[in-house]
Design a protein around this motif. Structure first.
Motif, PDB file in Angstrom:
ATOM      1  N   GLU A 523       0.815  -1.215   0.000  1.00  0.00           N
ATOM      2  CA  GLU A 523       0.000   0.000   0.000  1.00  0.00           C
ATOM      3  C   GLU A 523       0.850   1.266   0.000  1.00  0.00           C
ATOM      4  O   GLU A 523       0.309   2.368  -0.080  1.00  0.00           O
ATOM      5  CB  GLU A 523      -0.932  -0.011   1.222  1.00  0.00           C
ATOM      6  CG  GLU A 523      -1.892  -1.204   1.207  1.00  0.00           C
ATOM      7  CD  GLU A 523      -2.815  -1.247   2.427  1.00  0.00           C
ATOM      8  OE1 GLU A 523      -2.656  -0.371   3.308  1.00  0.00           O
ATOM      9  OE2 GLU A 523      -3.666  -2.159   2.481  1.00  0.00           O
ATOM     10  N   GLN A 524       2.172   1.088   0.119  1.00  0.00           N
ATOM     11  CA  GLN A 524       3.095   2.227   0.141  1.00  0.00           C
ATOM     12  C   GLN A 524       2.649   3.282   1.153  1.00  0.00           C
ATOM     13  O   GLN A 524       2.674   4.496   0.893  1.00  0.00           O
ATOM     14  CB  GLN A 524       3.244   2.831  -1.252  1.00  0.00           C
ATOM     15  CG  GLN A 524       4.009   1.941  -2.218  1.00  0.00           C
ATOM     16  CD  GLN A 524       5.470   1.773  -1.833  1.00  0.00           C
ATOM     17  OE1 GLN A 524       6.234   2.732  -1.863  1.00  0.00           O
ATOM     18  NE2 GLN A 524       5.869   0.555  -1.451  1.00  0.00           N
ATOM     19  N   GLY A 525       2.264   2.804   2.294  1.00  0.00           N
ATOM     20  CA  GLY A 525       1.854   3.709   3.361  1.00  0.00           C
ATOM     21  C   GLY A 525       1.290   2.916   4.524  1.00  0.00           C
ATOM     22  O   GLY A 525       1.038   1.704   4.416  1.00  0.00           O
ATOM     23  N   VAL A 526       1.104   3.588   5.650  1.00  0.00           N
ATOM     24  CA  VAL A 526       0.567   2.902   6.821  1.00  0.00           C
ATOM     25  C   VAL A 526      -0.957   2.917   6.769  1.00  0.00           C
ATOM     26  O   VAL A 526      -1.571   3.796   6.148  1.00  0.00           O
ATOM     27  CB  VAL A 526       1.062   3.563   8.124  1.00  0.00           C
ATOM     28  CG1 VAL A 526       2.580   3.517   8.193  1.00  0.00           C
ATOM     29  CG2 VAL A 526       0.560   5.004   8.238  1.00  0.00           C
ATOM     30  N   ALA A 532      -3.429   6.057  13.287  1.00  0.00           N
ATOM     31  CA  ALA A 532      -4.114   6.520  14.501  1.00  0.00           C
ATOM     32  C   ALA A 532      -3.321   6.143  15.751  1.00  0.00           C
ATOM     33  O   ALA A 532      -3.244   6.909  16.718  1.00  0.00           O
ATOM     34  CB  ALA A 532      -5.521   5.922  14.563  1.00  0.00           C
ATOM     35  N   ALA A 533      -2.733   4.955  15.721  1.00  0.00           N
ATOM     36  CA  ALA A 533      -1.919   4.528  16.868  1.00  0.00           C
ATOM     37  C   ALA A 533      -0.714   5.457  17.040  1.00  0.00           C
ATOM     38  O   ALA A 533      -0.361   5.837  18.167  1.00  0.00           O
ATOM     39  CB  ALA A 533      -1.458   3.090  16.659  1.00  0.00           C
ATOM     40  N   ASP A 577      -8.149  -1.973  16.951  1.00  0.00           N
ATOM     41  CA  ASP A 577      -8.165  -2.057  15.485  1.00  0.00           C
ATOM     42  C   ASP A 577      -6.759  -2.323  14.929  1.00  0.00           C
ATOM     43  O   ASP A 577      -6.606  -2.998  13.903  1.00  0.00           O
ATOM     44  CB  ASP A 577      -8.753  -0.794  14.851  1.00  0.00           C
ATOM     45  CG  ASP A 577      -8.134   0.475  15.393  1.00  0.00           C
ATOM     46  OD1 ASP A 577      -7.330   0.388  16.343  1.00  0.00           O
ATOM     47  OD2 ASP A 577      -8.439   1.553  14.858  1.00  0.00           O
ATOM     48  N   LEU A 578      -5.734  -1.832  15.608  1.00  0.00           N
ATOM     49  CA  LEU A 578      -4.373  -2.146  15.155  1.00  0.00           C
ATOM     50  C   LEU A 578      -4.028  -3.587  15.522  1.00  0.00           C
ATOM     51  O   LEU A 578      -3.404  -4.297  14.730  1.00  0.00           O
ATOM     52  CB  LEU A 578      -3.367  -1.181  15.787  1.00  0.00           C
ATOM     53  CG  LEU A 578      -1.889  -1.457  15.456  1.00  0.00           C
ATOM     54  CD1 LEU A 578      -1.650  -1.417  13.937  1.00  0.00           C
ATOM     55  CD2 LEU A 578      -0.966  -0.466  16.151  1.00  0.00           C
ATOM     56  N   GLU A 579      -4.460  -3.997  16.708  1.00  0.00           N
ATOM     57  CA  GLU A 579      -4.205  -5.387  17.127  1.00  0.00           C
ATOM     58  C   GLU A 579      -4.762  -6.363  16.096  1.00  0.00           C
ATOM     59  O   GLU A 579      -4.142  -7.395  15.797  1.00  0.00           O
ATOM     60  CB  GLU A 579      -4.850  -5.635  18.497  1.00  0.00           C
ATOM     61  CG  GLU A 579      -4.609  -7.014  19.074  1.00  0.00           C
ATOM     62  CD  GLU A 579      -3.158  -7.278  19.471  1.00  0.00           C
ATOM     63  OE1 GLU A 579      -2.534  -6.364  20.022  1.00  0.00           O
ATOM     64  OE2 GLU A 579      -2.660  -8.388  19.189  1.00  0.00           O
TER      65      GLU A 579
END
Length: 674
Positions: A523-526, A532-533, A577-579
């Motif tokens: 995705e060439q990005g986070v 948000a994290a 959501d990151l988990e």
């Protein structure tokens, strides 16, 4: 150097500064200062740099540094203009600019009292005050993208401290960028030519000269150039700087006339030497270009420190010198061998910091075959350009001779996707949770990285540099850059680089290295959850960095392991959501076999050539061939396969590459235009 090349460099520099400044939401002068200081740090001109800006009536400063080797406080002021080459920097303008940081120095205590302790300006004053107390000299750097019409002012005094002036204008930065060397070559002219003895030339492009250098001359050279004299010395990065060898010091102070007899002398290299005939008819060295002391760095530094600290009289000190003259292109090949054989009784731990280290060669070779997915919806794939040696990017751009080809090169290789060896070390160390090493500066962090790499080589644990490794390396770079932008938005100010490094390391630690790097590459990005994290972490990290312990300046505090321990105690939990996005297992880079024997190191030329052509071009040939009925359906299909494999970062077989190049040549001869 041609005017055209200089003009291209000037345009590219301004474009890079403006683009990067916009991307990082900062001002063009600040970004210009940051980029140029990074280059100067890598070149060994400045160290422990700290970027901060303050301006008032009659004074201005853009940053400072403290060079421990030269015991200097370095003040930085910038003159950035968006129309280079059209403007000249006159003598009156440069003289006025040089005065402004010194005026800041005179008033820094009053300025400190006028600003809040949490402000960047207060931090700047604290840092300058501390560095000034430890300095024995002051250097003032004027950085500009204009062409100066004058030289830097002569040395002066500030409260009994010597002040020297360094003028870095467009021409000088261009020489640095295009020389291909790590830094600006050291050129030495001897007021009193050195008598010498030339040995028979062992090879057409190789000469060896023996001479004796006065100790005072050697001390003066080190005073002026510092560790730039030792860049090719494999030990210089490992030894403790400013440490005087006890035996050398004892001889210098007690028996200086015996120094020549007791000391082994120095071994040096040069790219060119000018000789003259002395009054007594002998050959003598008048001028040396590209001087590097590749063995005897400790001797050189010790003579300098014995003279500057112990006030040793060097009038009777002489040092023998073996000077090898060879083309610059052979330095990286020959210098490690000279160093290895020059001092066998005291074995050198041979850490090759040169660009030819197999690991870096492998990273360059594999990354040249990768096309980053066009995640921005433009459909245009791009490359991340690994600049293994200084000037590679400029050289590659210069090879695109026409304006159209240069635009195409810049489109495919955006400046923001260029990264150097020191950048690579920074990304990897942040991932390995070593932000305090990253905070010590580009060159020191890179030295630590190379020492670890040497240990890994001995243990046969070198990362296997393949397509997956390089994709994940680029993902780490992208993660770092995205965090850096967020830190900028949170007004991390002059501590942004520290906040970014610590935030990335804390994020990696909190997630146990389970961040999906493959997804970041695709995705060439986070992801939104990851961004948000980071938003939630940055302020917490910044609070620790901005409140140093033990009376340290925040820049000094960030370099300490204690700072990392303190950051690790920040209370923060991974958001749900990151988990949910995390991988089940940590991302571990596979190791061994050594890069020399990996397939990537032995990529056939045809595979490399195919990899250098963008996937979109293979698809374009396929579409064109279908419209013109120029190739058979199976040939068109094979072109599409090549495009897809490149797009996905998958390997290309040699036979497939050979046929693809053949079909492309057929298409071009039949009228296809890329």
């Amino acid at each position: 150097m041609t005017e055209v090349a200089l003009e291209d460099f000037a345009r590219g520099l301004v474009a890079n500064v403006l683009t990067t400044a916009e991307a990082e939401d900062t001002t063009a002068p600040e970004m210009f200062t940051q980029l140029m200081l990074d280059d100067l740090e890598v070149a060994g001109e400045i160290e422990n740099q700290f970027l901060a800006y303050h301006k008032a009536h009659g004074l201005e400063i853009h940053g400072f540094g403290s060079n421990k080797t030269l015991s200097s406080l370095d003040l930085v002021v910038t003159e950035f203009r968006q129309i280079p080459l059209m403007d000249k920097l006159t003598k009156a303008q440069s003289d006025a600019a040089f005065k402004r940081p010194l005026q800041f120095l005179r008033k820094h205590k009053d300025i400190k009292e006028a600003f809040d302790e949490a402000s960047d300006v207060h931090d700047l004053c604290v840092g300058v005050e501390k560095a000034l107390a430890e300095a024995s000299r002051i250097r003032v750097f004027l950085l500009t993208n204009c062409i100066s019409t004058s030289k830097a002012p002569a040395p002066s005094l500030f409260d009994e401290l010597e002040v020297t002036y360094e003028l870095w204008d467009l021409r000088r930065f261009h020489r640095l960028a295009s020389s291909g060397a790590q830094s600006e070559p050291v050129v030495v002219e001897f007021e009193r030519p050195l008598a010498c003895l030339a040995a028979p030339a062992p090879a057409p492009d190789l000469a060896v000269v023996l001479s004796v250098v006065p100790g005072q001359v050697l001390a003066d050279l080190y005073h002026e150039y510092g560790t730039r004299l030792l860049e090719l010395n494999v030990r210089s990065f490992l030894q403790t700087r400013a440490k005087v060898n006890g035996g050398i010091r004892k001889t210098l102070l007690g028996s200086p006339k015996w120094f020549l007899a007791y000391n082994n002398g120095i071994t040096a290299t040069a790219s060119q030497v000018d000789f003259i005939r002395s009054d007594d008819g002998h050959h003598a060295i008048k001028r040396i270009y590209g001087l590097q002391i590749v063995n005897g760095g400790q001797t050189t530094a010790s003579i300098y420190y014995a003279h500057s600290r112990d006030k040793a009289d060097l009038s009777e000190v002489h040092v023998q010198m073996k000077l090898t003259v060879l083309p610059e292109s052979r330095l990286s090949e020959v210098v490690p061998e000279i160093s290895k054989y020059s001092n066998t009784q005291n074995a050198v731990t041979l850490v090759d910091f040169s660009s030819n280290n197999p690991f870096h060669v492998a990273v360059e070779r594999v990354t040249r075959t990768l096309w980053a997915p066009a995640a921005d919806g433009s459909g245009v794939e791009t490359r991340w350009f690994y600049e293994r040696a200084r000037g590679q990017y400029t050289d590659a751009e210069a090879k695109a001779r026409t304006p159209a080809n240069r635009r195409k090169f810049k489109l495919q290789h955006p400046t923001k996707q260029k990264f150097s060896k020191t950048d690579l070390a920074k990304y990897i160390h942040c991932w390995e949770m070593l932000p305090h090493l990253v905070s010590r500066g580009a060159q020191k962090n890179f030295s630590e990285f190379m020492i670890k790499l040497e240990v890994a080589v001995k243990a046969d644990q070198v990362p296997r540099v393949d397509v997956r490794y390089c994709q994940r390396l680029i993902a780490k770079a992208k993660l770092f850059k995205d965090i850096d932008r967020i830190a900028q938005r949170h007004q991390a100010g002059s501590n942004k680089s520290f906040v970014t490094a610590y935030t990335m390391s804390l994020l990696v630690k909190a997630t146990n290295q389970r961040l999906d790097l493959d997804r970041i590459w695709r995705e060439q990005g986070v992801s939104p959850a990851l961004a948000a994290a980071v938003e939630g972490l940055v302020d917490r990290v910044m609070a620790v960095i901005n409140n140093p312990r033990g009376g340290n300046h925040s820049g000094e505090w960030a370099k300490k392991a204690e700072c990392w321990e303190r950051v690790c105690r920040i209370h923060w939990s991974v958001p749900a959501d990151l988990e949910a996005e995390l991988l089940p297992e940590p991302v571990i880079d596979p190791v061994g076999p050594s890069p020399e024997s990996t397939d990537e190191m032995d990529l056939p030329e045809e595979v490399v050539l195919v990899g250098e052509i963008a996937p979109e071009e293979w698809f374009s040939i396929q579409r064109w061939a279908k419209e013109t009925q120029s190739l058979t359906p199976d040939q068109r299909q094979r072109l599409a396969v090549v495009g897809r494999r490149l797009q996905n970062g998958e390997p290309i077989r040699v036979d497939v590459a050979v046929e693809a190049l053949k079909l492309r040549a057929m298409a071009i001869s039949a009228g296809f235009h890329a």
